[in-house]
Design a protein around this motif. Structure first.
Motif, PDB file in Angstrom:
ATOM      1  N   GLU A  88     105.494  62.208  75.788  1.00 25.64           N
ATOM      2  CA  GLU A  88     105.097  61.085  76.648  1.00 25.64           C
ATOM      3  C   GLU A  88     105.754  59.787  76.188  1.00 25.64           C
ATOM      4  OE1 GLU A  88     103.778  58.644  79.453  1.00 25.64           O
ATOM      5  OE2 GLU A  88     103.588  60.825  79.538  1.00 25.64           O
ATOM      6  N   ARG A  89     105.924  59.612  74.881  1.00 26.06           N
ATOM      7  CA  ARG A  89     106.540  58.372  74.397  1.00 26.06           C
ATOM      8  C   ARG A  89     107.991  58.255  74.873  1.00 26.06           C
ATOM      9  NH1 ARG A  89     106.651  61.940  70.328  1.00 26.06           N
ATOM     10  NH2 ARG A  89     108.491  62.024  68.978  1.00 26.06           N
ATOM     11  N   TRP A  90     108.658  59.369  75.120  1.00 23.38           N
ATOM     12  CA  TRP A  90     110.010  59.337  75.678  1.00 23.38           C
ATOM     13  C   TRP A  90     109.952  58.976  77.155  1.00 23.38           C
ATOM     14  CZ3 TRP A  90     113.111  64.174  73.650  1.00 23.38           C
ATOM     15  CH2 TRP A  90     113.200  64.105  72.262  1.00 23.38           C
ATOM     16  N   ILE A  91     109.027  59.592  77.867  1.00 24.81           N
ATOM     17  CA  ILE A  91     108.905  59.342  79.301  1.00 24.81           C
ATOM     18  C   ILE A  91     108.509  57.892  79.558  1.00 24.81           C
ATOM     19  CG2 ILE A  91     107.593  59.939  81.381  1.00 24.81           C
ATOM     20  CD1 ILE A  91     107.435  62.811  80.222  1.00 24.81           C
ATOM     21  N   SER A  92     107.610  57.359  78.759  1.00 25.94           N
ATOM     22  CA  SER A  92     107.130  55.988  78.974  1.00 25.94           C
ATOM     23  C   SER A  92     108.220  54.942  78.763  1.00 25.94           C
ATOM     24  CB  SER A  92     105.932  55.695  78.064  1.00 25.94           C
ATOM     25  OG  SER A  92     106.336  55.678  76.710  1.00 25.94           O
ATOM     26  N   MET A  93     109.291  55.291  78.062  1.00 28.17           N
ATOM     27  CA  MET A  93     110.379  54.348  77.795  1.00 28.17           C
ATOM     28  C   MET A  93     111.486  54.407  78.835  1.00 28.17           C
ATOM     29  SD  MET A  93     110.496  54.789  73.613  1.00 28.17           S
ATOM     30  CE  MET A  93     112.223  54.668  73.607  1.00 28.17           C
ATOM     31  N   LEU A  94     111.382  55.310  79.808  1.00 25.11           N
ATOM     32  CA  LEU A  94     112.430  55.447  80.814  1.00 25.11           C
ATOM     33  C   LEU A  94     112.536  54.200  81.685  1.00 25.11           C
ATOM     34  CD1 LEU A  94     111.919  59.059  82.217  1.00 25.11           C
ATOM     35  CD2 LEU A  94     113.823  58.238  80.831  1.00 25.11           C
ATOM     36  N   LYS A  95     113.747  53.742  81.887  1.00 26.48           N
ATOM     37  CA  LYS A  95     113.981  52.686  82.865  1.00 26.48           C
ATOM     38  C   LYS A  95     113.857  53.324  84.235  1.00 26.48           C
ATOM     39  CE  LYS A  95     116.964  49.851  80.030  1.00 26.48           C
ATOM     40  NZ  LYS A  95     118.233  49.154  79.910  1.00 26.48           N
ATOM     41  N   GLU A  96     113.300  52.595  85.176  1.00 22.81           N
ATOM     42  CA  GLU A  96     113.097  53.090  86.542  1.00 22.81           C
ATOM     43  C   GLU A  96     112.296  54.396  86.563  1.00 22.81           C
ATOM     44  OE1 GLU A  96     116.201  52.629  89.449  1.00 22.81           O
ATOM     45  OE2 GLU A  96     117.426  51.540  87.984  1.00 22.81           O
ATOM     46  N   ARG A  97     111.290  54.457  85.711  1.00 25.45           N
ATOM     47  CA  ARG A  97     110.451  55.649  85.617  1.00 25.45           C
ATOM     48  C   ARG A  97     109.826  55.995  86.965  1.00 25.45           C
ATOM     49  NH1 ARG A  97     105.100  56.514  81.796  1.00 25.45           N
ATOM     50  NH2 ARG A  97     104.489  58.470  82.746  1.00 25.45           N
ATOM     51  N   ASN A  98     109.364  54.977  87.697  1.00 30.16           N
ATOM     52  CA  ASN A  98     108.735  55.234  88.997  1.00 30.16           C
ATOM     53  C   ASN A  98     109.697  55.934  89.949  1.00 30.16           C
ATOM     54  OD1 ASN A  98     106.398  54.052  88.106  1.00 30.16           O
ATOM     55  ND2 ASN A  98     106.834  52.064  89.016  1.00 30.16           N
ATOM     56  N   ARG A  99     110.943  55.499  89.936  1.00 34.27           N
ATOM     57  CA  ARG A  99     111.943  56.118  90.807  1.00 34.27           C
ATOM     58  C   ARG A  99     112.176  57.581  90.402  1.00 34.27           C
ATOM     59  NH1 ARG A  99     118.222  54.687  91.600  1.00 34.27           N
ATOM     60  NH2 ARG A  99     118.505  55.871  93.490  1.00 34.27           N
ATOM     61  N   ALA A 100     112.258  57.829  89.104  1.00 34.95           N
ATOM     62  CA  ALA A 100     112.454  59.191  88.613  1.00 34.95           C
ATOM     63  C   ALA A 100     111.262  60.074  88.992  1.00 34.95           C
ATOM     64  CB  ALA A 100     112.657  59.189  87.107  1.00 34.95           C
ATOM     65  N   GLU A 101     110.048  59.537  88.874  1.00 32.57           N
ATOM     66  CA  GLU A 101     108.856  60.316  89.227  1.00 32.57           C
ATOM     67  C   GLU A 101     108.819  60.613  90.728  1.00 32.57           C
ATOM     68  OE1 GLU A 101     105.680  57.973  87.565  1.00 32.57           O
ATOM     69  OE2 GLU A 101     105.804  59.024  85.647  1.00 32.57           O
ATOM     70  N   GLU A 102     109.250  59.650  91.537  1.00 35.83           N
ATOM     71  CA  GLU A 102     109.330  59.845  92.981  1.00 35.83           C
ATOM     72  C   GLU A 102     110.279  61.003  93.324  1.00 35.83           C
ATOM     73  OE1 GLU A 102     110.657  56.738  95.974  1.00 35.83           O
ATOM     74  OE2 GLU A 102     109.152  55.647  94.805  1.00 35.83           O
ATOM     75  N   LEU A 103     111.451  60.975  92.713  1.00 38.19           N
ATOM     76  CA  LEU A 103     112.432  62.035  92.949  1.00 38.19           C
ATOM     77  C   LEU A 103     111.906  63.383  92.471  1.00 38.19           C
ATOM     78  CD1 LEU A 103     115.688  60.148  91.940  1.00 38.19           C
ATOM     79  CD2 LEU A 103     115.008  60.848  94.247  1.00 38.19           C
ATOM     80  N   PHE A 104     111.226  63.380  91.342  1.00 42.10           N
ATOM     81  CA  PHE A 104     110.663  64.609  90.793  1.00 42.10           C
ATOM     82  C   PHE A 104     109.621  65.189  91.756  1.00 42.10           C
ATOM     83  CE2 PHE A 104     107.594  66.822  87.968  1.00 42.10           C
ATOM     84  CZ  PHE A 104     108.430  67.826  87.533  1.00 42.10           C
ATOM     85  N   GLN A 105     108.765  64.336  92.320  1.00 41.30           N
ATOM     86  CA  GLN A 105     107.749  64.793  93.268  1.00 41.30           C
ATOM     87  C   GLN A 105     108.397  65.380  94.526  1.00 41.30           C
ATOM     88  OE1 GLN A 105     104.537  65.278  92.793  1.00 41.30           O
ATOM     89  NE2 GLN A 105     104.860  64.552  90.703  1.00 41.30           N
ATOM     90  N   LYS A 106     109.466  64.740  95.012  1.00 44.27           N
ATOM     91  CA  LYS A 106     110.173  65.269  96.171  1.00 44.27           C
ATOM     92  C   LYS A 106     110.753  66.647  95.873  1.00 44.27           C
ATOM     93  CE  LYS A 106     111.449  60.896  98.304  1.00 44.27           C
ATOM     94  NZ  LYS A 106     112.558  59.992  98.656  1.00 44.27           N
ATOM     95  N   LEU A 107     111.301  66.792  94.675  1.00 44.42           N
ATOM     96  CA  LEU A 107     111.849  68.080  94.269  1.00 44.42           C
ATOM     97  C   LEU A 107     110.765  69.145  94.230  1.00 44.42           C
ATOM     98  CD1 LEU A 107     114.269  69.731  93.143  1.00 44.42           C
ATOM     99  CD2 LEU A 107     113.568  68.967  90.877  1.00 44.42           C
ATOM    100  N   LEU A 108     109.613  68.807  93.669  1.00 37.37           N
ATOM    101  CA  LEU A 108     108.510  69.770  93.611  1.00 37.37           C
ATOM    102  C   LEU A 108     108.030  70.155  95.006  1.00 37.37           C
ATOM    103  CD1 LEU A 108     106.310  68.504  90.649  1.00 37.37           C
ATOM    104  CD2 LEU A 108     107.778  70.511  90.714  1.00 37.37           C
ATOM    105  N   CYS A 109     107.909  69.166  95.901  1.00 36.97           N
ATOM    106  CA  CYS A 109     107.482  69.454  97.269  1.00 36.97           C
ATOM    107  C   CYS A 109     108.476  70.359  97.972  1.00 36.97           C
ATOM    108  CB  CYS A 109     107.308  68.149  98.060  1.00 36.97           C
ATOM    109  SG  CYS A 109     105.874  67.201  97.539  1.00 36.97           S
ATOM    110  N   ARG A 110     109.737  70.083  97.780  1.00 35.85           N
ATOM    111  CA  ARG A 110     110.773  70.915  98.398  1.00 35.85           C
ATOM    112  C   ARG A 110     110.703  72.345  97.874  1.00 35.85           C
ATOM    113  NH1 ARG A 110     117.224  69.679  98.868  1.00 35.85           N
ATOM    114  NH2 ARG A 110     117.712  71.599  99.931  1.00 35.85           N
ATOM    115  N   ARG A 111     110.523  72.460  96.576  1.00 35.66           N
ATOM    116  CA  ARG A 111     110.440  73.789  95.957  1.00 35.66           C
ATOM    117  C   ARG A 111     109.239  74.564  96.511  1.00 35.66           C
ATOM    118  NH1 ARG A 111     108.599  74.909  89.995  1.00 35.66           N
ATOM    119  NH2 ARG A 111     108.772  77.137  90.001  1.00 35.66           N
ATOM    120  N   GLU A 112     108.096  73.872  96.658  1.00 44.30           N
ATOM    121  CA  GLU A 112     106.895  74.527  97.149  1.00 44.30           C
ATOM    122  C   GLU A 112     107.060  74.990  98.587  1.00 44.30           C
ATOM    123  OE1 GLU A 112     103.733  71.762  96.403  1.00 44.30           O
ATOM    124  OE2 GLU A 112     103.837  72.080  94.240  1.00 44.30           O
TER     125      GLU A 112
END
Length: 116
Positions: A88-112
């Motif tokens: 989590e300490r690595w994830i919390s330091m990501l720049k544009e974390r919200n954008r990365a999480e958004e893309l990740f959610q889209k990927l998961l939805c597509r996969r499902e």
């Protein structure tokens, strides 16, 4: 040792491609950035480590082309251990974390939707 078909049970495993070139050779790599060496390095680290963090750190410690080797190792190790294994300490330091999480959610939805 990790299962060699961990990506998809019935798919053509990427490890088979590498094994064709040197079937009896152990997974050894130097982190050179050359694609075959980068993949061999990643699989070598998957065999030698027990966590996401340890694998990625060891990829960097190999030296040479550390961003390529750590990126490939992180991707494969993330697939093997799961997203929750990323510190989590690595994830919390990501720049544009919200954008990365958004893309990740889209990927998961597509996969499902594709698996339905």
């Amino acid at each position: 040792m990790f299962p060699m078909n961990f990506i998809r049970p019935n798919s053509f495993p990427p490890t088979r491609i590498l094994r064709c070139s040197r079937p009896d050779a152990p997974w050894e790599g130097t982190g050179s950035g050359y694609v075959v060496d980068s993949l061999r390095s990643a699989f070598m680290l998957l065999e030698q480590t027990k966590s996401y963090e340890e694998s990625v750190k060891r990829a960097v410690y190999l030296g040479n082309d550390t961003d390529t080797t750590a990126c490939i190792t992180g991707g494969l190790t993330g697939i093997f251990y799961g997203f929750s294994s990323i510190p989590e300490r690595w994830i919390s330091m990501l720049k544009e974390r919200n954008r990365a999480e958004e893309l990740f959610q889209k990927l998961l939805c597509r996969r499902e939707t594709e698996n339905v």
